[in-house]
Motif scaffolding. Structure first.
Motif, PDB file in Angstrom:
ATOM      1  N   VAL A  11      64.031  72.578  34.894  1.00 32.00           N
ATOM      2  CA  VAL A  11      65.025  71.943  34.058  1.00 32.00           C
ATOM      3  C   VAL A  11      66.225  70.949  35.024  1.00 32.00           C
ATOM      4  CG1 VAL A  11      67.050  72.001  32.465  1.00 32.00           C
ATOM      5  CG2 VAL A  11      64.685  73.500  32.219  1.00 32.00           C
ATOM      6  N   ASP A  51      58.701  68.536  25.861  1.00 34.17           N
ATOM      7  CA  ASP A  51      59.472  70.034  25.817  1.00 34.17           C
ATOM      8  C   ASP A  51      60.389  70.050  26.807  1.00 34.17           C
ATOM      9  OD1 ASP A  51      57.710  70.821  23.401  1.00 34.17           O
ATOM     10  OD2 ASP A  51      56.121  71.344  25.043  1.00 34.17           O
ATOM     11  N   GLU A  55      64.613  70.357  26.521  1.00 32.29           N
ATOM     12  CA  GLU A  55      65.368  71.414  27.090  1.00 32.29           C
ATOM     13  C   GLU A  55      66.278  70.846  28.159  1.00 32.29           C
ATOM     14  OE1 GLU A  55      66.657  75.297  27.960  1.00 32.29           O
ATOM     15  OE2 GLU A  55      65.223  74.336  26.285  1.00 32.29           O
ATOM     16  N   ASN A  58      69.238  69.698  26.062  1.00 32.17           N
ATOM     17  CA  ASN A  58      69.960  70.351  25.572  1.00 32.17           C
ATOM     18  C   ASN A  58      70.982  71.346  26.604  1.00 32.17           C
ATOM     19  OD1 ASN A  58      69.074  70.071  22.806  1.00 32.17           O
ATOM     20  ND2 ASN A  58      67.494  71.301  22.997  1.00 32.17           N
ATOM     21  N   THR A  59      70.440  71.755  27.798  1.00 34.76           N
ATOM     22  CA  THR A  59      71.041  72.319  28.642  1.00 34.76           C
ATOM     23  C   THR A  59      72.217  71.254  29.160  1.00 34.76           C
ATOM     24  OG1 THR A  59      69.068  73.490  29.372  1.00 34.76           O
ATOM     25  CG2 THR A  59      70.863  73.216  31.134  1.00 34.76           C
TER      26      THR A  59
END
Length: 186
Positions: A11, A51, A55, A58-59
Protein backbone atom coordinates in the motif's frame (compact mmCIF):
# COMPACT_ATOMS: atom_id res chain seq x y z
CA UNK A 1 14.69 -5.26 9.90
CA UNK A 2 11.38 -4.52 8.18
CA UNK A 3 8.53 -4.14 10.67
CA UNK A 4 5.75 -3.40 8.20
CA UNK A 5 3.75 -6.28 6.79
CA UNK A 6 3.93 -7.09 3.10
CA UNK A 7 0.42 -5.69 2.73
CA UNK A 8 1.42 -2.41 4.38
CA UNK A 9 4.51 -2.16 2.18
CA UNK A 10 2.43 -2.76 -0.94
CA UNK A 11 0.00 0.00 0.00
CA UNK A 12 2.78 2.42 0.91
CA UNK A 13 4.74 1.81 -2.29
CA UNK A 14 1.55 2.02 -4.33
CA UNK A 15 0.83 5.42 -2.78
CA UNK A 16 4.30 6.65 -3.64
CA UNK A 17 4.10 5.36 -7.20
CA UNK A 18 0.67 6.95 -7.69
CA UNK A 19 1.97 10.30 -6.41
CA UNK A 20 4.96 10.05 -8.75
CA UNK A 21 3.45 8.46 -11.87
CA UNK A 22 -0.34 8.25 -11.56
CA UNK A 23 -2.72 5.29 -11.70
CA UNK A 24 -1.53 4.05 -15.08
CA UNK A 25 2.17 4.68 -14.42
CA UNK A 26 3.02 1.52 -12.50
CA UNK A 27 2.33 -2.18 -12.44
CA UNK A 28 2.38 -5.08 -10.02
CA UNK A 29 5.84 -5.88 -11.44
CA UNK A 30 7.07 -2.49 -10.18
CA UNK A 31 5.66 -3.25 -6.75
CA UNK A 32 7.10 -6.76 -6.68
CA UNK A 33 10.59 -5.35 -7.27
CA UNK A 34 10.20 -2.72 -4.54
CA UNK A 35 8.75 -5.06 -1.91
CA UNK A 36 10.71 -8.14 -2.94
CA UNK A 37 7.77 -10.48 -3.52
CA UNK A 38 6.37 -12.24 -6.56
CA UNK A 39 3.49 -10.62 -8.42
CA UNK A 40 1.36 -13.63 -7.50
CA UNK A 41 1.86 -12.66 -3.85
CA UNK A 42 0.51 -9.20 -4.58
CA UNK A 43 -2.58 -10.76 -6.13
CA UNK A 44 -3.08 -12.67 -2.88
CA UNK A 45 -3.48 -9.38 -1.00
CA UNK A 46 -5.06 -7.38 -3.81
CA UNK A 47 -6.72 -9.50 -6.52
CA UNK A 48 -6.88 -6.50 -8.85
CA UNK A 49 -5.10 -3.19 -9.18
CA UNK A 50 -8.43 -1.52 -8.48
CA UNK A 51 -8.49 -3.19 -5.04
CA UNK A 52 -4.98 -1.94 -4.31
CA UNK A 53 -5.76 1.60 -5.47
CA UNK A 54 -8.88 1.77 -3.31
CA UNK A 55 -6.89 0.63 -0.27
CA UNK A 56 -4.17 3.18 -1.07
CA UNK A 57 -6.75 5.97 -1.31
CA UNK A 58 -8.55 4.92 1.86
CA UNK A 59 -5.31 4.69 3.84
CA UNK A 60 -4.01 8.00 2.50
CA UNK A 61 -7.34 9.69 3.15
CA UNK A 62 -7.67 8.34 6.70
CA UNK A 63 -4.15 9.38 7.66
CA UNK A 64 -4.30 12.81 6.05
CA UNK A 65 -7.75 13.70 7.35
CA UNK A 66 -6.83 12.49 10.85
CA UNK A 67 -3.90 14.93 10.87
CA UNK A 68 -6.10 17.72 9.55
CA UNK A 69 -8.88 17.15 12.10
CA UNK A 70 -6.36 16.78 14.93
CA UNK A 71 -5.25 20.41 14.59
CA UNK A 72 -5.86 22.34 17.77
CA UNK A 73 -9.13 24.18 17.18
CA UNK A 74 -8.25 26.77 19.81
CA UNK A 75 -5.50 28.14 17.56
CA UNK A 76 -6.33 31.17 15.41
CA UNK A 77 -7.56 30.30 11.92
CA UNK A 78 -4.51 31.79 10.18
CA UNK A 79 -2.20 29.59 12.27
CA UNK A 80 -4.23 26.51 11.40
CA UNK A 81 -4.08 27.51 7.73
CA UNK A 82 -0.28 27.63 8.05
CA UNK A 83 -0.31 24.15 9.58
CA UNK A 84 -2.59 22.86 6.85
CA UNK A 85 -0.16 24.29 4.30
CA UNK A 86 2.72 22.39 5.93
CA UNK A 87 0.59 19.23 6.00
CA UNK A 88 -0.16 19.66 2.31
CA UNK A 89 3.51 20.42 1.67
CA UNK A 90 4.57 17.05 3.11
CA UNK A 91 2.97 15.51 0.04
CA UNK A 92 5.66 17.03 -2.17
CA UNK A 93 8.36 14.80 -0.71
CA UNK A 94 11.53 15.75 -2.56
CA UNK A 95 9.46 17.98 -4.82
CA UNK A 96 8.56 15.24 -7.27
CA UNK A 97 5.23 14.06 -5.88
CA UNK A 98 1.64 15.25 -6.11
CA UNK A 99 -1.23 14.68 -3.69
CA UNK A 100 -2.36 11.10 -4.21
CA UNK A 101 -6.01 12.07 -4.68
CA UNK A 102 -5.04 15.03 -6.86
CA UNK A 103 -3.03 12.73 -9.11
CA UNK A 104 -5.91 10.25 -9.28
CA UNK A 105 -8.34 13.05 -10.10
CA UNK A 106 -6.33 13.55 -13.30
CA UNK A 107 -6.87 9.85 -14.09
CA UNK A 108 -10.56 9.89 -13.18
CA UNK A 109 -11.74 8.52 -16.54
CA UNK A 110 -9.79 5.28 -16.01
CA UNK A 111 -10.72 4.74 -12.35
CA UNK A 112 -13.40 2.37 -11.10
CA UNK A 113 -16.47 3.99 -9.56
CA UNK A 114 -15.58 3.10 -5.94
CA UNK A 115 -12.14 4.72 -6.26
CA UNK A 116 -13.67 7.77 -7.94
CA UNK A 117 -16.09 8.13 -5.02
CA UNK A 118 -13.26 7.78 -2.48
CA UNK A 119 -11.27 10.51 -4.23
CA UNK A 120 -14.33 12.78 -4.38
CA UNK A 121 -14.94 12.19 -0.67
CA UNK A 122 -11.36 13.21 0.12
CA UNK A 123 -11.74 16.41 -1.89
CA UNK A 124 -15.07 17.24 -0.24
CA UNK A 125 -13.67 16.69 3.26
CA UNK A 126 -10.80 19.09 2.59
CA UNK A 127 -13.05 21.65 0.93
CA UNK A 128 -15.55 21.59 3.79
CA UNK A 129 -12.84 21.88 6.46
CA UNK A 130 -11.19 24.77 4.63
CA UNK A 131 -14.54 26.53 4.12
CA UNK A 132 -15.21 26.39 7.86
CA UNK A 133 -11.68 27.57 8.59
CA UNK A 134 -12.06 30.54 6.23
CA UNK A 135 -15.38 31.49 7.83
CA UNK A 136 -13.78 31.33 11.26
CA UNK A 137 -10.82 33.37 10.06
CA UNK A 138 -13.19 35.99 8.70
CA UNK A 139 -14.90 36.25 12.10
CA UNK A 140 -11.49 36.51 13.83
CA UNK A 141 -10.22 39.05 11.32
CA UNK A 142 -7.20 36.87 10.42
CA UNK A 143 -8.28 35.61 6.98
CA UNK A 144 -9.81 37.52 4.08
CA UNK A 145 -13.51 37.39 3.29
CA UNK A 146 -13.81 35.22 0.22
CA UNK A 147 -17.56 34.82 0.03
CA UNK A 148 -19.67 31.80 0.83
CA UNK A 149 -17.67 29.33 2.96
CA UNK A 150 -18.54 26.26 0.87
CA UNK A 151 -17.44 27.97 -2.35
CA UNK A 152 -14.40 29.53 -0.69
CA UNK A 153 -13.32 26.11 0.59
CA UNK A 154 -13.52 24.64 -2.91
CA UNK A 155 -11.57 27.54 -4.39
CA UNK A 156 -8.86 27.36 -1.73
CA UNK A 157 -8.51 23.58 -2.04
CA UNK A 158 -8.23 23.94 -5.81
CA UNK A 159 -5.51 26.54 -5.28
CA UNK A 160 -3.59 24.11 -3.05
CA UNK A 161 -3.89 21.31 -5.62
CA UNK A 162 -2.72 23.67 -8.35
CA UNK A 163 0.14 24.92 -6.17
CA UNK A 164 1.38 21.35 -5.71
CA UNK A 165 1.36 20.85 -9.48
CA UNK A 166 3.20 24.12 -10.03
CA UNK A 167 5.68 23.34 -7.25
CA UNK A 168 6.52 20.07 -8.96
CA UNK A 169 6.68 21.71 -12.39
CA UNK A 170 9.00 24.52 -11.33
CA UNK A 171 10.88 22.64 -8.62
CA UNK A 172 9.98 25.14 -5.88
CA UNK A 173 8.04 24.67 -2.67
CA UNK A 174 7.06 28.33 -2.33
CA UNK A 175 3.85 27.97 -4.34
CA UNK A 176 1.98 26.58 -1.31
CA UNK A 177 3.05 29.46 0.91
CA UNK A 178 1.93 31.90 -1.79
CA UNK A 179 -1.58 30.42 -1.64
CA UNK A 180 -1.68 30.80 2.13
CA UNK A 181 -0.38 34.37 1.98
CA UNK A 182 -3.14 35.36 -0.43
CA UNK A 183 -5.78 34.40 2.15
CA UNK A 184 -4.31 36.20 5.14
CA UNK A 185 -5.34 39.63 6.30
CA UNK A 186 -2.34 41.91 5.92
Amino acid sequence: METRTVREQLVEYAQTLIMLRGFNGFSYRDLSELVGVKTSSIHYYFPSKDDLILEAVNTYSSETLAEMYAMDSSLPADVRLDRYTRLFGKVLGDGDQICLCGMLAADIASLPENVKQAVQSFFRSNETWLGKLLAEGKRQGTLVDTGKPEVAGRVLYSAFQGAVLASRLFGVRSRLEEVTAAYKVR
